[in-house]
Write a protein that holds these residues in place. Structure first.
Motif, PDB file in Angstrom:
ATOM      1  N   ILE A 202       0.249  -1.331   0.096  1.00 42.99           N
ATOM      2  CA  ILE A 202       0.156  -0.031  -0.012  1.00 42.99           C
ATOM      3  C   ILE A 202       0.998   1.117   0.243  1.00 42.99           C
ATOM      4  CG2 ILE A 202      -1.934   1.424   1.105  1.00 42.99           C
ATOM      5  CD1 ILE A 202      -2.819  -1.446   2.227  1.00 42.99           C
ATOM      6  N   LEU A 203       0.696   1.720  -0.676  1.00 40.27           N
ATOM      7  CA  LEU A 203       1.116   3.484  -1.008  1.00 40.27           C
ATOM      8  C   LEU A 203      -0.006   4.697  -1.170  1.00 40.27           C
ATOM      9  CD1 LEU A 203       3.498   3.009  -4.334  1.00 40.27           C
ATOM     10  CD2 LEU A 203       3.730   1.817  -1.655  1.00 40.27           C
ATOM     11  N   LYS A 204       1.271   6.240  -1.066  1.00 42.61           N
ATOM     12  CA  LYS A 204      -0.166   7.035  -0.970  1.00 42.61           C
ATOM     13  C   LYS A 204       0.477   8.566  -1.878  1.00 42.61           C
ATOM     14  CE  LYS A 204      -2.720  10.606   0.193  1.00 42.61           C
ATOM     15  NZ  LYS A 204      -2.326  11.273  -1.624  1.00 42.61           N
ATOM     16  N   ARG A 205       0.036   8.287  -2.660  1.00 43.07           N
ATOM     17  CA  ARG A 205       0.794   9.419  -3.984  1.00 43.07           C
ATOM     18  C   ARG A 205       0.249  10.661  -3.534  1.00 43.07           C
ATOM     19  NH1 ARG A 205      -0.594  12.689  -8.892  1.00 43.07           N
ATOM     20  NH2 ARG A 205       1.338  12.124 -10.101  1.00 43.07           N
ATOM     21  N   PRO A 206       1.755  11.995  -3.444  1.00 41.22           N
ATOM     22  CA  PRO A 206       2.330  12.458  -2.594  1.00 41.22           C
ATOM     23  C   PRO A 206       1.222  13.910  -3.215  1.00 41.22           C
ATOM     24  CG  PRO A 206       3.820  11.695  -3.219  1.00 41.22           C
ATOM     25  CD  PRO A 206       3.172  10.861  -3.113  1.00 41.22           C
ATOM     26  N   GLY A 207      -0.144  14.394  -1.834  1.00 41.40           N
ATOM     27  CA  GLY A 207      -1.010  15.862  -2.692  1.00 41.40           C
ATOM     28  C   GLY A 207      -1.450  16.653  -2.549  1.00 41.40           C
ATOM     29  N   LYS A 208      -2.169  17.367  -2.332  1.00 43.03           N
ATOM     30  CA  LYS A 208      -2.096  18.367  -1.936  1.00 43.03           C
ATOM     31  C   LYS A 208      -1.658  18.815  -1.327  1.00 43.03           C
ATOM     32  CE  LYS A 208      -3.767  21.177  -5.234  1.00 43.03           C
ATOM     33  NZ  LYS A 208      -3.131  22.041  -5.660  1.00 43.03           N
ATOM     34  N   GLU A 209      -1.826  17.809   0.203  1.00 40.53           N
ATOM     35  CA  GLU A 209      -1.310  18.204   1.439  1.00 40.53           C
ATOM     36  C   GLU A 209       0.520  18.439   2.107  1.00 40.53           C
ATOM     37  OE1 GLU A 209      -2.325  15.395   0.368  1.00 40.53           O
ATOM     38  OE2 GLU A 209      -0.912  13.272   0.444  1.00 40.53           O
ATOM     39  N   ILE A 210       0.962  17.761   0.980  1.00 41.24           N
ATOM     40  CA  ILE A 210       2.387  18.280   0.958  1.00 41.24           C
ATOM     41  C   ILE A 210       2.324  19.876   0.917  1.00 41.24           C
ATOM     42  CG2 ILE A 210       3.330  16.109   0.685  1.00 41.24           C
ATOM     43  CD1 ILE A 210       4.956  17.005  -1.344  1.00 41.24           C
ATOM     44  N   GLU A 211       2.042  20.783   0.253  1.00 39.40           N
ATOM     45  CA  GLU A 211       2.057  22.559  -0.280  1.00 39.40           C
ATOM     46  C   GLU A 211       0.768  23.067   0.828  1.00 39.40           C
ATOM     47  OE1 GLU A 211       2.132  23.065  -3.947  1.00 39.40           O
ATOM     48  OE2 GLU A 211      -0.206  22.299  -4.235  1.00 39.40           O
ATOM     49  N   ASN A 212       0.267  22.610   1.443  1.00 35.65           N
ATOM     50  CA  ASN A 212      -0.831  22.627   1.769  1.00 35.65           C
ATOM     51  C   ASN A 212      -0.691  23.479   3.760  1.00 35.65           C
ATOM     52  OD1 ASN A 212      -3.300  24.539   1.883  1.00 35.65           O
ATOM     53  ND2 ASN A 212      -4.462  22.372   2.474  1.00 35.65           N
TER      54      ASN A 212
ATOM     55  N   GLU B 148      10.890  21.282   5.323  1.00 33.28           N
ATOM     56  CA  GLU B 148      10.744  21.852   4.756  1.00 33.28           C
ATOM     57  C   GLU B 148       9.863  22.305   3.807  1.00 33.28           C
ATOM     58  OE1 GLU B 148      12.215  23.476   1.985  1.00 33.28           O
ATOM     59  OE2 GLU B 148      14.628  24.461   2.676  1.00 33.28           O
ATOM     60  N   THR B 149       9.558  23.239   2.599  1.00 36.47           N
ATOM     61  CA  THR B 149       8.871  23.037   2.087  1.00 36.47           C
ATOM     62  C   THR B 149       8.596  22.565   0.396  1.00 36.47           C
ATOM     63  OG1 THR B 149       8.989  24.907   0.781  1.00 36.47           O
ATOM     64  CG2 THR B 149       7.487  24.833   2.911  1.00 36.47           C
ATOM     65  N   PRO B 150       7.732  20.954   0.625  1.00 43.41           N
ATOM     66  CA  PRO B 150       8.140  20.183  -1.118  1.00 43.41           C
ATOM     67  C   PRO B 150       7.386  20.792  -2.576  1.00 43.41           C
ATOM     68  CG  PRO B 150       7.188  18.346   0.764  1.00 43.41           C
ATOM     69  CD  PRO B 150       7.584  20.014   1.256  1.00 43.41           C
ATOM     70  N   TYR B 151       7.988  20.733  -3.497  1.00 45.88           N
ATOM     71  CA  TYR B 151       7.583  20.993  -4.389  1.00 45.88           C
ATOM     72  C   TYR B 151       7.141  19.744  -5.317  1.00 45.88           C
ATOM     73  CZ  TYR B 151       7.628  22.842  -9.982  1.00 45.88           C
ATOM     74  OH  TYR B 151       7.327  22.520 -10.928  1.00 45.88           O
ATOM     75  N   LEU B 152       5.153  19.685  -4.705  1.00 42.99           N
ATOM     76  CA  LEU B 152       4.916  18.638  -5.113  1.00 42.99           C
ATOM     77  C   LEU B 152       4.598  18.214  -6.233  1.00 42.99           C
ATOM     78  CD1 LEU B 152       2.741  17.320  -4.178  1.00 42.99           C
ATOM     79  CD2 LEU B 152       1.075  18.719  -5.373  1.00 42.99           C
ATOM     80  N   PRO B 153       4.471  18.972  -7.623  1.00 42.63           N
ATOM     81  CA  PRO B 153       4.426  17.975  -9.117  1.00 42.63           C
ATOM     82  C   PRO B 153       5.963  17.304  -9.456  1.00 42.63           C
ATOM     83  CG  PRO B 153       4.983  20.117  -9.629  1.00 42.63           C
ATOM     84  CD  PRO B 153       4.714  20.343  -8.054  1.00 42.63           C
ATOM     85  N   ILE B 154       7.005  18.037  -8.806  1.00 45.28           N
ATOM     86  CA  ILE B 154       8.461  16.518  -8.735  1.00 45.28           C
ATOM     87  C   ILE B 154       7.810  16.344  -7.719  1.00 45.28           C
ATOM     88  CG2 ILE B 154      11.195  16.660  -8.334  1.00 45.28           C
ATOM     89  CD1 ILE B 154      10.329  18.526 -10.670  1.00 45.28           C
ATOM     90  N   ALA B 155       7.905  16.114  -6.154  1.00 44.77           N
ATOM     91  CA  ALA B 155       7.315  14.679  -5.266  1.00 44.77           C
ATOM     92  C   ALA B 155       6.769  13.529  -5.891  1.00 44.77           C
ATOM     93  CB  ALA B 155       6.626  15.071  -4.242  1.00 44.77           C
ATOM     94  N   GLN B 156       5.707  13.772  -6.630  1.00 44.17           N
ATOM     95  CA  GLN B 156       4.890  12.671  -7.425  1.00 44.17           C
ATOM     96  C   GLN B 156       5.048  12.437  -8.075  1.00 44.17           C
ATOM     97  OE1 GLN B 156       1.087  15.948  -8.728  1.00 44.17           O
ATOM     98  NE2 GLN B 156      -0.264  14.946  -6.542  1.00 44.17           N
ATOM     99  N   LYS B 157       6.393  13.093  -9.872  1.00 42.40           N
ATOM    100  CA  LYS B 157       6.502  12.624 -10.265  1.00 42.40           C
ATOM    101  C   LYS B 157       7.539  11.301  -9.498  1.00 42.40           C
ATOM    102  CE  LYS B 157       9.312  14.383 -14.385  1.00 42.40           C
ATOM    103  NZ  LYS B 157      10.416  14.412 -15.491  1.00 42.40           N
ATOM    104  N   GLU B 158       8.868  11.405  -8.666  1.00 43.25           N
ATOM    105  CA  GLU B 158       9.258  10.548  -8.511  1.00 43.25           C
ATOM    106  C   GLU B 158       9.023   9.824  -7.985  1.00 43.25           C
ATOM    107  OE1 GLU B 158      12.263  13.811  -6.904  1.00 43.25           O
ATOM    108  OE2 GLU B 158      11.324  13.122  -5.138  1.00 43.25           O
ATOM    109  N   HIS B 159       7.687   9.984  -7.026  1.00 37.84           N
ATOM    110  CA  HIS B 159       6.422   8.935  -6.338  1.00 37.84           C
ATOM    111  C   HIS B 159       6.061   7.760  -6.917  1.00 37.84           C
ATOM    112  CE1 HIS B 159       3.632   7.052  -3.994  1.00 37.84           C
ATOM    113  NE2 HIS B 159       4.416   7.077  -2.825  1.00 37.84           N
ATOM    114  N   ASP B 160       5.643   8.501  -8.520  1.00 37.65           N
ATOM    115  CA  ASP B 160       4.902   7.406  -9.863  1.00 37.65           C
ATOM    116  C   ASP B 160       6.124   6.608  -9.963  1.00 37.65           C
ATOM    117  OD1 ASP B 160       3.164   8.801  -9.330  1.00 37.65           O
ATOM    118  OD2 ASP B 160       3.104   9.963 -11.175  1.00 37.65           O
ATOM    119  N   THR B 161       7.165   7.007  -9.755  1.00 35.09           N
ATOM    120  CA  THR B 161       8.842   6.200 -10.261  1.00 35.09           C
ATOM    121  C   THR B 161       9.055   5.129  -9.712  1.00 35.09           C
ATOM    122  OG1 THR B 161       9.844   7.894 -11.759  1.00 35.09           O
ATOM    123  CG2 THR B 161      11.249   6.485 -10.912  1.00 35.09           C
TER     124      THR B 161
END
Ligand SMILES: NC(=O)NCCC[C@H](N)C(=O)O
Length: 410
Positions: free
Chosen positions: A17-27, A40-53
């Motif tokens: 079971i995974l959870k794809r990072p969403g709005k919560e990491i930039e809210n 830190e304050t992560p940059y969501l699009p890159i975090a999602q891309k890394e998680h998808d990988t």
């Protein structure tokens, strides 16, 4: 096959079971960071891309990847309106609105959404400017302060390892330490009770989330074999919780040894898996900074005693304790950062010890920990790296981001 089957830390992973990072990491803002356990304050699009990988690597290796957010939606839809209503009441109570005008307004707001949007919204957090509430009681009026959220975001939820842990054919649903993470395990409880994959299967619950004075988190829980489990005594897991868990496991499962390892209490190494992981039948990674000057560490080996009591022995030699427990004549402990004090501390901070083993001797790690990765390869480990510039800002690595449900026996 049981819907849950975890008899080791290294058996070929079948379901996770995974959870794809969403709005919560930039809210959230820098001022909220330390309370929300972020650095830190992560940059969501890159975090999602890394998680998808990360997810696609798991799939390439034949793992069935499930998503917590989707399973929560499926559980709520399967459970029906009453389950949804009770879930919202519980979530709002644990968000400090057990009743009153804010409770009612938030419930109506969340209920007006389709189920997936609702789940995502709860996780992302609800800001005050999203709904207009007319206060009609003292408690609500007093809570009308400049703080921008009615419901805080849950940015740590992509670390699915921690809120629950599958052990043997059962589960621990964790009462977590800090307010920032406590509500997360309501999703795990919901999924266990109402998701078609688990519902009605009489799954043993080794420990539920209803505890006040003791806590445990999945990053501290490591199944080493079908009889042995290692648990960290850490910032997040109390000795009392370990004792209670051992009692239950000894009575109702095949586990007959708990190795409790006491690690430093700090944010850099909040769980056992930030400093120690199993990567092969006879190989572990370890951050050398957890040992004292004599290379010792406090270890308590718990075994079943007479009349349902628990016996424990104090040990200090980690290698020998593991060799004894796993009946091994040799054991290879691979030091994070190759033991170089600067590289070890840098790479441990960025989860260099947090390897995720997907089959004996095959692991997923963050690419940035190149010294530790090189050393793992030199020790014969098959290392698959994933990008990590944004994911690592939450202080967790591949093991933290995964909650295995089924592994093949070793
Ligand atoms: N198992 C783990 O070590 N999980 C990482 C959790 C990081 C998160 N920011 C936390 O402090 O809880």
């Amino acid at each position: 096959m049981d819907p849950i089957h975890i008899t080791s830390e290294i058996g070929k992973m079948k379901t996770v079971i995974l959870k794809r990072p969403g709005k919560e990491i930039e809210n959230f803002t820098p001022r909220m960071m330390s309370r929300l356990l972020f650095d830190e304050t992560p940059y969501l699009p890159i975090a999602q891309k890394e998680h998808d990988t990360f997810a696609s690597v798991l799939k390439q290796y034949g793992v069935n990847v499930l998503y917590l957010e989707k399973m929560a939606k499926e559980a709520l839809n399967h459970g029906g309106p009453q389950v949804k209503s009770a879930f919202l009441d519980r979530m709002l109570t644990e968000s400090n609105y057990p009743s009153g005008v804010i409770h009612d307004a938030l419930k109506e707001y969340l209920n007006s959404m389709d189920t997936q949007t609702m789940v995502n919204k709860i996780i992302a957090g609800v800001r005050k400017n999203e709904l207009h509430i007319v206060y009609n009681d003292l408690a609500s009026s007093v809570s009308d302060n400049p703080y921008p959220f009615y419901m805080d975001p849950m940015p740590n939820i992509y670390f699915t390892r921690d809120m629950s842990a599958f052990i043997g054919n059962g589960v621990s649903i964790n009462h977590m330490t800090f307010a920032a993470r406590k509500r997360e395990s309501l999703f795990n409880e919901l999924i266990l009770n109402y998701h078609p994959m688990f519902e009605g299967q009489n799954i043993p619950v080794w420990r539920n989330r209803n505890h006040t004075y003791s806590h445990i988190e999945g990053g501290d829980e490591q199944v080493l074999s079908e009889h042995v489990i290692a648990i960290g005594i850490s910032q997040r897991t109390t000795a009392k919780a370990i004792q209670e868990m051992a009692q239950k496991l000894f009575q109702k499962s095949s586990f007959n040894k708990v190795i409790a390892i006491q690690i430093p209490h700090n944010h850099a190494m909040m769980h056992l898996d930030t400093v120690f992981t199993m990567v092969n039948y006879d190989q572990f990674t370890m951050y050398p900074g957890i040992l004292n000057q004599n290379d010792d560490i406090n270890i308590y080996v718990l075994t079943p005693g007479k009349d349902g009591k628990i016996e424990y022995k104090h040990r200090t030699n980690l290698k020998q304790t593991l060799k004894d427990a796993l009946h091994l004549s040799e054991l290879d402990i691979i030091p994070t950062g190759n033991g170089d004090p600067i590289m070890a501390e840098r790479e441990q901070w960025n989860d260099g010890s947090n390897t995720l083993t997907i089959a004996p001797g095959t692991v997923i790690t963050y690419d940035r920990n190149y010294v530790s990765n090189r050393l793992l390869k030199e020790h014969g480990i098959n290392v698959i790296t994933v990008p990590s510039s944004e994911l690592s800002r939450g202080r967790g690595g591949p093991r933290c981001m995964s909650c295995p449900v089924v592994r093949a026996d070793i």
